[in-house]
Motif scaffolding. Structure first.
Motif, short mmCIF file in Angstrom:
data_model
loop_
_atom_site.label_atom_id
_atom_site.label_comp_id
_atom_site.label_asym_id
_atom_site.label_seq_id
_atom_site.Cartn_x
_atom_site.Cartn_y
_atom_site.Cartn_z
N THR A 16 14.05 18.24 -16.02
CA THR A 16 13.54 18.93 -16.81
C THR A 16 13.68 20.39 -16.69
OG1 THR A 16 11.40 17.84 -16.72
CG2 THR A 16 11.16 19.03 -17.43
N SER A 64 3.36 21.14 -20.92
CA SER A 64 3.02 20.00 -20.22
C SER A 64 3.54 20.04 -18.97
CB SER A 64 2.63 18.72 -21.11
OG SER A 64 4.10 18.73 -21.31
N GLY A 65 4.62 21.57 -18.79
CA GLY A 65 5.27 21.55 -17.81
C GLY A 65 6.35 23.14 -17.85
N VAL A 68 5.11 28.33 -16.34
CA VAL A 68 4.19 28.36 -14.93
C VAL A 68 3.15 29.48 -15.33
CG1 VAL A 68 5.25 25.53 -13.67
CG2 VAL A 68 5.72 28.37 -12.87
N GLY A 127 1.49 26.04 -18.20
CA GLY A 127 2.40 25.06 -18.12
C GLY A 127 1.79 24.20 -16.58
N ASN A 141 0.44 20.72 -16.23
CA ASN A 141 1.55 19.49 -15.24
C ASN A 141 0.79 18.76 -14.39
OD1 ASN A 141 2.85 19.11 -12.09
ND2 ASN A 141 4.63 19.35 -13.48
N LYS A 146 0.55 14.68 -14.51
CA LYS A 146 0.40 13.90 -12.96
C LYS A 146 -1.22 13.38 -12.47
CE LYS A 146 5.10 16.27 -11.32
NZ LYS A 146 5.47 17.69 -11.29
N VAL A 164 3.52 22.32 -8.39
CA VAL A 164 3.83 21.30 -9.65
C VAL A 164 5.19 20.64 -9.24
CG1 VAL A 164 3.19 22.89 -11.78
CG2 VAL A 164 5.32 23.15 -10.58
N LYS A 211 8.73 25.51 -6.24
CA LYS A 211 7.80 25.41 -6.75
C LYS A 211 6.82 25.82 -7.44
CE LYS A 211 10.42 22.25 -8.84
NZ LYS A 211 10.50 21.18 -10.14
N GLU A 266 1.49 17.43 -5.32
CA GLU A 266 1.45 17.09 -6.81
C GLU A 266 0.07 16.39 -7.44
OE1 GLU A 266 6.38 16.53 -8.73
OE2 GLU A 266 5.91 15.47 -7.01
#
Lengths: 343, 343
Positions: free
Chosen positions: A117, A157-158, A161, A241, A245, A249, B195, B201, B225
């Protein structure tokens, strides 16, 4: 514009990353072949290692069946630890960079990839431009709801952030245009993911976003709590985001864990085992509902071209669905409609 | 200290808000009465409208059974739209303000309430002080995991919607102390909700929190996550209160929606219905796992006193469990252990 013309008279051309994802190239190529059963006037550029892709296409008798698939040789692969900026300069022969360049050069109308991604988003944003009025491209994911055949679009959706409130307003606009034009929903209901339904709830960003959305001409229904995401209360749900995420998840983990816990408990005695066999179809149906392969891909909206990301573990069905999504975007001229030119 | 003394020689005294929550006062009072079956050397201040509470206690024959319950009359109720600062000054006769003042005056060792989270948190923070080294009190919620009888503590689960990285580090410390001392876990594993699992991250806050946690003396296992929250991978999970609220409500919604969708599909034919009956015990067990009444309350950690929030829809079991939690906090001297005095 050349593109407009193409849309009416010419074939729709989709570039597909043959090498991205855990099940590439087999499932990717299978999806590309199978989509010809669903769609006329389509051409596919399969971008990947020529010798591998060609052999696989021969297995599917793609040439004999006259499928319009052209192989674009791409011998390199972007690794997870390589920066996208570096990769664009140094891995011009990678399937992502080559595929995106086909779109940039207007050789293709859209690009589908199951690759990373992060790499896909960064390369897309650098190579293709953002649409006028859009600050950030957004990853838009369709989720099932408790209402049969109804979906809700979660964005971001990701992709981003850290978000400003104005981005959330733009995400709402893009989601609205998508659900109206692609999912054919009349005046889609837009909700803001928040910690309470009251209008003064939230953190700094959502409080400001609430104001912006209230003053927009979208069909804004207010704050939506996380317990109502799949309830069908909204057609479009916006958040940053990071939160998006977490939601995706968490849904994935809950579905898996609930099934797992139930299964373990059902195995405990013979009566429950028998019962488990009888209710199995209900489990299968529900699993199908949460299967990303059935839903297809998640588009990056807000780019000056169509890019659809599919899950890394996608099988041929997701590939097929994502290509169909791309075709639908082109036919419905989604890109033009997303342009946000404020008065 | 007077409190330390009290702990060893005197009764443990818990104040309980008789009026807060959807099922007050009946279920609250029932919980207070039933807890005497589980715990010696306990005294309860039941704070609420005297005439109502007294009548209910008589129904349970509390006096005849010699339960040490004292009614503290509180005729007022804080409404949802009233600011806590205003309420502390103007609604001194409310059950929350009176109950918290009992704790402040060291008449009681802890306070349990099913009233509004916002009012309870703000009044607690204003009336009681924060512990040394703690910037923000935190709402700490225990969640079930896929491992039998194992829980994970999620903090902040809703108190602070905008957080600095340093708060997250403090939350981790408080959760660690809780899980070690109350849940008796040896060297609890602390994870940061993020994330992705890779250390680079995250958003601005989680990236900084990762650094802080890596350099702390906690048993930091890295990023976790959202799909792994219930997997048992960690004993303590930290995030800001916005994300924590989203996670909690998403879990609640998913559990409800998955059960709902399965039920609807199981009702579809006679075989599945029969199967449904046979596997029902497995469903009941799973529902029980996600039932907050079984888990008890969520403490506000970081205050100079013990305050436990129970769900607004709590029944007597949650009340009973929350009082037992309070007792355990006092016995284990949790407050002293949470004090964060950095070298």
């Amino acid at each position: 514009m050349a593109e407009e013309n193409k849309k009416e008279n010419k074939k729709i051309i989709i570039a597909v990353d043959a090498m991205g994802g855990d099940r590439a190239p087999d499932e990717i190529i299978k999806g590309c072949v199978e989509v010809f059963g669903l769609c006329d006037n389509l051409k596919i550029f399969l971008v990947g290692k020529e010798e591998i892709v060609a052999r696989k296409l021969d297995e599917y008798k793609s040439r004999e069946l006259n499928f319009d698939i052209e192989i674009i040789d791409a011998q390199e692969v972007i690794l997870n630890n390589e920066s996208p900026t570096w990769a664009i300069k140094n891995k011009k022969e990678s399937s992502i960079v080559k595929g995106l360049n086909l779109v940039k050069e207007e050789e293709a109308d859209g690009f589908v990839s199951a690759g990373s991604t992060g790499a896909l988003l960064s390369c897309s944003t650098i190579l293709l431009k953002r649409l006028p009025g859009i600050s950030r491209p957004v990853l838009a994911t369709l989720l099932p709801t408790i209402n049969k055949n109804k979906f809700v679009m979660l964005l971001d959706s990701g992709a981003n952030v850290d978000c400003k409130a104005i981005y959330l307003e733009q995400f709402a606009h893009m989601g609205y245009v998508y659900m109206k034009n692609i999912m054919k929903i009349n005046n889609p209901r837009v909700g803001l993911i928040n910690v309470g339904t009251e209008n003064l709830k939230g953190n700094i960003v959502t409080k400001e976003a609430y104001e912006l959305l209230s003053n927009s001409d979208l069909n804004f229904i207010g704050n939506v709590e996380a317990r109502d995401i799949l309830s069908g209360i909204a057609d479009v749900l916006v958040c940053d985001g990071f939160v998006g995420n977490i939601i995706l998840k968490n849904i994935e983990g809950m579905a898996k864990n609930i099934f797992g816990m139930l299964k373990n408990d059902i195995k405990k005695n013979i009566f429950r085992k028998l019962g488990g066999l009888l209710v199995k179809p209900a489990f299968v149906n529900l699993k199908k509902k949460f299967d990303y392969n059935e839903i297809g891909g998640a588009p990056f909206l807000g780019l000056n071209a169509i890019v659809v990301k599919i899950h890394g573990a996608s099988d041929y069905r997701a590939v097929k669905n994502a290509i169909m999504q791309c075709v639908s975007f082109v036919k419905n001229d989604l890109k033009e409609k997303i342009k946000l030119v404020k008065a």
